[in-house]
Scaffold this motif. Structure first.
Motif, PDB file in Angstrom:
ATOM      1  N   VAL A  22       0.881  -1.187   0.000  1.00 28.91           N
ATOM      2  CA  VAL A  22       0.000   0.000   0.000  1.00 28.91           C
ATOM      3  C   VAL A  22       0.911   1.228   0.000  1.00 28.91           C
ATOM      4  O   VAL A  22       2.081   1.140   0.389  1.00 28.91           O
ATOM      5  CB  VAL A  22      -0.959   0.036   1.227  1.00 28.91           C
ATOM      6  CG1 VAL A  22      -1.799  -1.232   1.324  1.00 28.91           C
ATOM      7  CG2 VAL A  22      -0.207   0.275   2.522  1.00 28.91           C
ATOM      8  N   VAL A  25      -0.700   5.630   3.355  1.00 29.17           N
ATOM      9  CA  VAL A  25      -1.684   4.717   3.968  1.00 29.17           C
ATOM     10  C   VAL A  25      -1.070   4.016   5.175  1.00 29.17           C
ATOM     11  O   VAL A  25      -1.617   4.043   6.273  1.00 29.17           O
ATOM     12  CB  VAL A  25      -2.194   3.675   2.937  1.00 29.17           C
ATOM     13  CG1 VAL A  25      -3.057   2.613   3.621  1.00 29.17           C
ATOM     14  CG2 VAL A  25      -2.987   4.374   1.840  1.00 29.17           C
ATOM     15  N   ARG A  72      -1.237   4.000  10.024  1.00 33.49           N
ATOM     16  CA  ARG A  72      -1.585   2.793  10.784  1.00 33.49           C
ATOM     17  C   ARG A  72      -0.993   2.747  12.192  1.00 33.49           C
ATOM     18  O   ARG A  72      -1.549   2.089  13.062  1.00 33.49           O
ATOM     19  CB  ARG A  72      -1.172   1.541   9.979  1.00 33.49           C
ATOM     20  CG  ARG A  72      -2.021   1.397   8.743  1.00 33.49           C
ATOM     21  CD  ARG A  72      -1.715   0.137   7.949  1.00 33.49           C
ATOM     22  NE  ARG A  72      -2.689   0.026   6.857  1.00 33.49           N
ATOM     23  CZ  ARG A  72      -2.636  -0.892   5.904  1.00 33.49           C
ATOM     24  NH1 ARG A  72      -1.674  -1.797   5.894  1.00 33.49           N
ATOM     25  NH2 ARG A  72      -3.561  -0.914   4.967  1.00 33.49           N
TER      26      ARG A  72
END
Lengths: 280, 280
Positions: A139, A143, A147
């Motif tokens: 990804v 992105v 996380r």
């Protein structure tokens, strides 16, 4: 020595894994003593797990991470098999299935978090989403960067709701990994574990190091600490993990729950039944 | 003595549980020898489970049934904890949840049948649907009567698809049950297990006997045998279950799988890497 504090990654600290000693010979070098002690620690883990199960007030989530051959399976086999399978489940996370890939990346992990009184062991975990995913660009960077916060918030929510979280990163150095691959080659009972990826992933060693350093420092929190475990020597790895587990479980100050029944009444029933039996 | 054959309920046979000896003193009366043997059998179970896991061709489903205090939890703790939790999960079935009750009675069990290489242990099972459900008239007779066939068909389908099924009924007599309730009353670490139902269910003893006799004789099949285990003496119960498990797992003739990788190529890579290391 307080291994819990010693190997815990302090929240917000720096970490240089290339300089982290994966052997720790100076800390402990008596294999026999450590193995004997580990057996005792396992018995203690067993008792504490039984209390957790009886109490049914909290749960425990253990995340195991490490490179290929770092000893995730071995740690389960040697330390966590102390636990009664009745209250302990191991979940191994591999490449996501089609259905799993159609959900957010935490979905498949959240589904199997432990219920009250239970222990769940994640063999690889949601951290792969900032490890293999990052190293192989599965990804975009913007992105996976989000996380770390998302994972911290997820774990905080679990902790707020009674889940005690412990995360172990099993650290070996590249020479030790190569030796272990060699041993697999030579053992008929281990050859089936060899995959082509074992060697092909080695060229990403430094990328993984960087990814682990970020994951461990950004996501070691008071409610969900990371521990870096020196894992070149299997017996020492087992010993350290067992010691940390006992410290963590003892800190929960568990106790057997009060019975919900009227013991005096039950005693009366017992004597009544016993009388009937004796009369017949 | 071939305990597998001896305690297996032969398909289509009659069974009178009131006359079934729950102690079997004449069969074995050397506790120390049996306990030592059980430890060895546990090691063997461990090895065999590892092969099952490595092979990933079949799965094993174990159903444990028995009255309160018959020793279902104890059998898991003493026999099945030999298994590595990585490949073995225990499922305890209690009163169905609202969602479970909104489905057919096999639904919640089918969801957790074991995958290839794995063992699932059902602590109480779908058989409660012809036991407690029958004794307490939770569904009409014409409904539960159909279930023997339905269960046989369900288990046959699982067996056809690689699941090896073993079902243990732990048999104790009413005097032994009463003694065990008494011990729970006297032990602070066991009091939490006492429920009011323990005594209130005793008046249904004969109804349960009839229900068990039907379940065991109608549903002991070649592909999913029932075993009646004399369980008054815990050490003998553990010994018999462990012996049957080893017989069953050995009959699967498992072997480590061939590796899917090119070992010669992997060896070449190993030497290349090793050379690089030595040069640096």
């Amino acid at each position: 020595m307080d291994y819990y504090q010693h190997f815990r990654v302090s929240p917000g600290s720096k970490l240089n894994l290339d300089k982290f000693d994966a052997t720790c010979k100076d800390l402990h070098d008596d294999r026999k003593a450590a193995e004997e002690e580990t057996l005792k620690l396992r018995e203690r883990i067993r008792e504490l797990q039984y209390q957790l199960y009886a109490e049914r007030k909290r749960s425990v989530l253990i995340c195991l991470q490490g490179r290929d051959a770092a000893g995730k399976d071995g740690t389960i086999r040697h330390v966590f098999r102390a636990m009664n399978p009745q209250g302990c489940r191991v979940y191994s996370f591999k490449v996501p299935s089609k259905i799993e890939a159609e959900h957010d990346y935490l979905w498949r992990h959240h589904r199997v978090t432990p219920g009250l009184g239970h222990v769940a062991i994640f063999n690889r975990s949601h951290y792969e989403e900032v490890l293999v995913v990052r190293v192989h660009n599965l990804v975009p960077k913007d992105v996976w960067k989000k996380r770390f916060d998302e994972i911290n918030q997820f774990e905080k929510m679990l902790a707020n709701n009674g889940t005690h979280i412990l995360k172990f990163y099993l650290h070996i150095d590249p020479e030790e990994q190569l030796e272990r691959f060699k041993k697999r080659l030579d053992s008929p009972a281990k050859q089936w574990k060899i995959s082509d990826a074992d060697y092909s992933e080695r060229i990403y060693w430094d990328d993984y190091t960087k990814a682990y350093e970020d994951a461990l420092t950004k996501c070691s929190t008071d409610h969900a600490p990371w521990f870096t475990i020196p894992s070149n020597r299997k017996w020492f790895r087992n010993y350290v993990v067992a010691k940390i587990m006992v410290s963590a479980l003892e800190s929960l100050n568990m106790s057997y729950p009060e019975t919900s029944v009227d013991l005096a009444e039950i005693r009366r029933l017992y004597h009544e039944e016993k009388q009937k039996e004796d009369d017949s």
